[in-house]
Write a protein that holds these residues in place. Sequence first.
Motif, PDB file in Angstrom:
ATOM      1  N   ASN A 143       0.824  -1.220   0.000  1.00 25.84           N
ATOM      2  CA  ASN A 143       0.000   0.000   0.000  1.00 25.84           C
ATOM      3  C   ASN A 143       0.855   1.267   0.000  1.00 25.84           C
ATOM      4  O   ASN A 143       0.456   2.287  -0.555  1.00 25.84           O
ATOM      5  CB  ASN A 143      -0.945   0.005   1.201  1.00 25.84           C
ATOM      6  CG  ASN A 143      -2.084  -0.975   1.031  1.00 25.84           C
ATOM      7  OD1 ASN A 143      -2.258  -1.549  -0.056  1.00 25.84           O
ATOM      8  ND2 ASN A 143      -2.855  -1.184   2.083  1.00 25.84           N
ATOM      9  N   ILE A 144       2.022   1.186   0.621  1.00 25.71           N
ATOM     10  CA  ILE A 144       2.929   2.352   0.607  1.00 25.71           C
ATOM     11  C   ILE A 144       3.317   2.669  -0.836  1.00 25.71           C
ATOM     12  O   ILE A 144       3.327   3.825  -1.257  1.00 25.71           O
ATOM     13  CB  ILE A 144       4.196   2.085   1.456  1.00 25.71           C
ATOM     14  CG1 ILE A 144       3.831   2.044   2.947  1.00 25.71           C
ATOM     15  CG2 ILE A 144       5.255   3.161   1.204  1.00 25.71           C
ATOM     16  CD1 ILE A 144       5.009   1.734   3.866  1.00 25.71           C
ATOM     17  N   ALA A 145       3.608   1.634  -1.614  1.00 25.96           N
ATOM     18  CA  ALA A 145       3.991   1.848  -3.017  1.00 25.96           C
ATOM     19  C   ALA A 145       2.853   2.532  -3.775  1.00 25.96           C
ATOM     20  O   ALA A 145       3.074   3.484  -4.533  1.00 25.96           O
ATOM     21  CB  ALA A 145       4.354   0.516  -3.669  1.00 25.96           C
ATOM     22  N   LYS A 146       1.622   2.076  -3.533  1.00 26.07           N
ATOM     23  CA  LYS A 146       0.475   2.688  -4.224  1.00 26.07           C
ATOM     24  C   LYS A 146       0.333   4.160  -3.833  1.00 26.07           C
ATOM     25  O   LYS A 146       0.079   5.024  -4.668  1.00 26.07           O
ATOM     26  CB  LYS A 146      -0.824   1.938  -3.858  1.00 26.07           C
ATOM     27  CG  LYS A 146      -0.934   0.573  -4.524  1.00 26.07           C
ATOM     28  CD  LYS A 146      -2.322  -0.002  -4.320  1.00 26.07           C
ATOM     29  CE  LYS A 146      -2.308  -1.049  -3.229  1.00 26.07           C
ATOM     30  NZ  LYS A 146      -3.574  -1.698  -2.964  1.00 26.07           N
ATOM     31  N   GLN A 170      13.354   0.751   0.069  1.00 28.97           N
ATOM     32  CA  GLN A 170      13.593  -0.097  -1.101  1.00 28.97           C
ATOM     33  C   GLN A 170      12.339  -0.216  -1.970  1.00 28.97           C
ATOM     34  O   GLN A 170      12.396  -0.073  -3.198  1.00 28.97           O
ATOM     35  CB  GLN A 170      13.989  -1.476  -0.578  1.00 28.97           C
ATOM     36  CG  GLN A 170      14.518  -2.400  -1.603  1.00 28.97           C
ATOM     37  CD  GLN A 170      14.836  -3.764  -0.961  1.00 28.97           C
ATOM     38  OE1 GLN A 170      14.933  -3.879   0.269  1.00 28.97           O
ATOM     39  NE2 GLN A 170      14.985  -4.766  -1.776  1.00 28.97           N
ATOM     40  N   VAL A 171      11.217  -0.451  -1.324  1.00 32.50           N
ATOM     41  CA  VAL A 171       9.954  -0.609  -2.056  1.00 32.50           C
ATOM     42  C   VAL A 171       9.577   0.695  -2.768  1.00 32.50           C
ATOM     43  O   VAL A 171       9.162   0.691  -3.929  1.00 32.50           O
ATOM     44  CB  VAL A 171       8.837  -1.057  -1.082  1.00 32.50           C
ATOM     45  CG1 VAL A 171       7.456  -0.798  -1.657  1.00 32.50           C
ATOM     46  CG2 VAL A 171       9.014  -2.516  -0.735  1.00 32.50           C
ATOM     47  N   ILE A 172       9.756   1.811  -2.084  1.00 31.48           N
ATOM     48  CA  ILE A 172       9.407   3.103  -2.693  1.00 31.48           C
ATOM     49  C   ILE A 172      10.331   3.412  -3.868  1.00 31.48           C
ATOM     50  O   ILE A 172       9.889   3.824  -4.940  1.00 31.48           O
ATOM     51  CB  ILE A 172       9.489   4.247  -1.648  1.00 31.48           C
ATOM     52  CG1 ILE A 172       8.372   4.094  -0.614  1.00 31.48           C
ATOM     53  CG2 ILE A 172       9.403   5.604  -2.324  1.00 31.48           C
ATOM     54  CD1 ILE A 172       8.374   5.156   0.465  1.00 31.48           C
ATOM     55  N   ARG A 173      11.638   3.180  -3.667  1.00 35.28           N
ATOM     56  CA  ARG A 173      12.598   3.498  -4.736  1.00 35.28           C
ATOM     57  C   ARG A 173      12.291   2.696  -6.000  1.00 35.28           C
ATOM     58  O   ARG A 173      12.303   3.200  -7.111  1.00 35.28           O
ATOM     59  CB  ARG A 173      14.019   3.229  -4.222  1.00 35.28           C
ATOM     60  CG  ARG A 173      15.165   3.706  -5.097  1.00 35.28           C
ATOM     61  CD  ARG A 173      15.283   5.241  -5.205  1.00 35.28           C
ATOM     62  NE  ARG A 173      14.519   5.807  -6.288  1.00 35.28           N
ATOM     63  CZ  ARG A 173      14.060   7.068  -6.313  1.00 35.28           C
ATOM     64  NH1 ARG A 173      14.323   7.909  -5.353  1.00 35.28           N
ATOM     65  NH2 ARG A 173      13.347   7.508  -7.322  1.00 35.28           N
ATOM     66  N   LYS A 174      11.996   1.417  -5.766  1.00 30.40           N
ATOM     67  CA  LYS A 174      11.705   0.526  -6.889  1.00 30.40           C
ATOM     68  C   LYS A 174      10.432   0.969  -7.617  1.00 30.40           C
ATOM     69  O   LYS A 174      10.396   1.072  -8.846  1.00 30.40           O
ATOM     70  CB  LYS A 174      11.505  -0.897  -6.354  1.00 30.40           C
ATOM     71  CG  LYS A 174      12.064  -1.959  -7.252  1.00 30.40           C
ATOM     72  CD  LYS A 174      12.147  -3.240  -6.484  1.00 30.40           C
ATOM     73  CE  LYS A 174      11.964  -4.444  -7.390  1.00 30.40           C
ATOM     74  NZ  LYS A 174      11.840  -5.663  -6.593  1.00 30.40           N
ATOM     75  N   ALA A 175       9.394   1.279  -6.833  1.00 29.04           N
ATOM     76  CA  ALA A 175       8.117   1.689  -7.433  1.00 29.04           C
ATOM     77  C   ALA A 175       8.298   2.982  -8.225  1.00 29.04           C
ATOM     78  O   ALA A 175       7.834   3.096  -9.364  1.00 29.04           O
ATOM     79  CB  ALA A 175       7.063   1.875  -6.343  1.00 29.04           C
ATOM     80  N   LEU A 176       8.996   3.946  -7.634  1.00 28.95           N
ATOM     81  CA  LEU A 176       9.197   5.226  -8.330  1.00 28.95           C
ATOM     82  C   LEU A 176       9.994   5.023  -9.617  1.00 28.95           C
ATOM     83  O   LEU A 176       9.638   5.549 -10.673  1.00 28.95           O
ATOM     84  CB  LEU A 176       9.924   6.225  -7.414  1.00 28.95           C
ATOM     85  CG  LEU A 176       9.120   6.817  -6.251  1.00 28.95           C
ATOM     86  CD1 LEU A 176      10.027   7.633  -5.333  1.00 28.95           C
ATOM     87  CD2 LEU A 176       7.968   7.694  -6.759  1.00 28.95           C
ATOM     88  N   ILE A 186      13.749  10.737  -1.864  1.00 35.41           N
ATOM     89  CA  ILE A 186      13.074  10.219  -0.662  1.00 35.41           C
ATOM     90  C   ILE A 186      13.758  10.782   0.580  1.00 35.41           C
ATOM     91  O   ILE A 186      14.972  10.628   0.759  1.00 35.41           O
ATOM     92  CB  ILE A 186      13.156   8.680  -0.594  1.00 35.41           C
ATOM     93  CG1 ILE A 186      12.587   8.046  -1.864  1.00 35.41           C
ATOM     94  CG2 ILE A 186      12.445   8.148   0.653  1.00 35.41           C
ATOM     95  CD1 ILE A 186      12.892   6.544  -1.984  1.00 35.41           C
ATOM     96  N   MET A 187      12.989  11.429   1.436  1.00 38.88           N
ATOM     97  CA  MET A 187      13.501  11.824   2.753  1.00 38.88           C
ATOM     98  C   MET A 187      12.948  10.799   3.747  1.00 38.88           C
ATOM     99  O   MET A 187      11.737  10.761   3.990  1.00 38.88           O
ATOM    100  CB  MET A 187      13.036  13.237   3.118  1.00 38.88           C
ATOM    101  CG  MET A 187      13.449  13.669   4.519  1.00 38.88           C
ATOM    102  SD  MET A 187      13.324  15.465   4.786  1.00 38.88           S
ATOM    103  CE  MET A 187      11.553  15.705   4.789  1.00 38.88           C
TER     104      MET A 187
END
Length: 323
Positions: A143-146, A170-176, A186-187
């Motif tokens: 859900n964070i990625a979404k 890691q999940v955010i970087r990959k999704a972005l 990302i901060m």
Amino acid sequence: MYNRTRRLRKSLGIRRLVQETKLSTDDFIFPLFIEEGENIESEIPSMPGIKRYSLDTISKELDELIKLNIHAVLLFGIPSEKDDEGTETWNDKGIIQQAIRFIKKNYPTLYVISDVCFCEYTSHGHCGIIHKNDVDNDATLANIAKQVISHARAGVDMVAPSGMMDGTIQVIRKALDNQGFVSLPIMAYSVKYASAFYGPFRDAADSTPTFGDRETYQMNPANRDEGLREAKIDDSEGADILMVKPALSYLDIIRDLRNNFDKPIACYNVSGEYAMVKAAAKKGWIDGEKVMLESLLSMKRAGADIIITYFAKEVAYILNKQS
Ligand code: PBG
């Protein structure tokens, strides 16, 4: 006497020359609480001077920030609907997404950062999906990625995940990156403690947990080495800026990060720190302005490059007068 340290304190002229740390409006991020609805401008009793706005009333606040030379804001949304998972967080028409679009369109020079979390959006007030009375880490990551992609599509300049789930960066970087947002930084709320200093914020953002506390995901205030471990993980997962939160009781942690990482360090001068200064000043027990300046200076001296603070506007008034 050969060594007299007082020589360099004798006049304002020399004190200015040898001053090691200085505050600048460039370093501040001002948090904004944006509530879904119309015609809202409500005071937050425990945070005098800070208000919740709806999008149709927020312009005067944004105009003031521009006038004061404050260039960055951190957005917190207060939705009208909450549910178990906080699904509003990835609604492209949600309150944060609307706010990002509104600010970037009308105030293109403001740097817009979004807080990425669920606690203001879940009916139970926890920072993710609940499973067996605890936040389920890996289910929450999806859900964070979404959420992050939805913020990115709305045009946010930087995302700031604050939920303390393992693997978040890691999940955010990959999704972005997969969606083409390779330049969106990302901060990371890397070292975030389970702190009683968040009390006033939870009133402001309607995010108090309805059961339990946040001790299974936020850090134990007793732990310093663990702070370094947290920061190391976020650093290696690709965080661009590392944050310590709260600030004033954790100056040692800010210095640890400064000494161990070559990335910008941020700190969050949280709601309870703000409220204490305001309350004591109102009683006439301290000089609020001086205590504010001394506290912020101590965060920079400890090693913070960036300070997220509800005092941003007040300090800016003082700094602008001085320059
Ligand atoms: C959301 C979040 C919190 C704060 C910032 N993001 C509250 C919490 O973790 O309970 C606190 C900020 C403040 O106290 O000023 N996870």
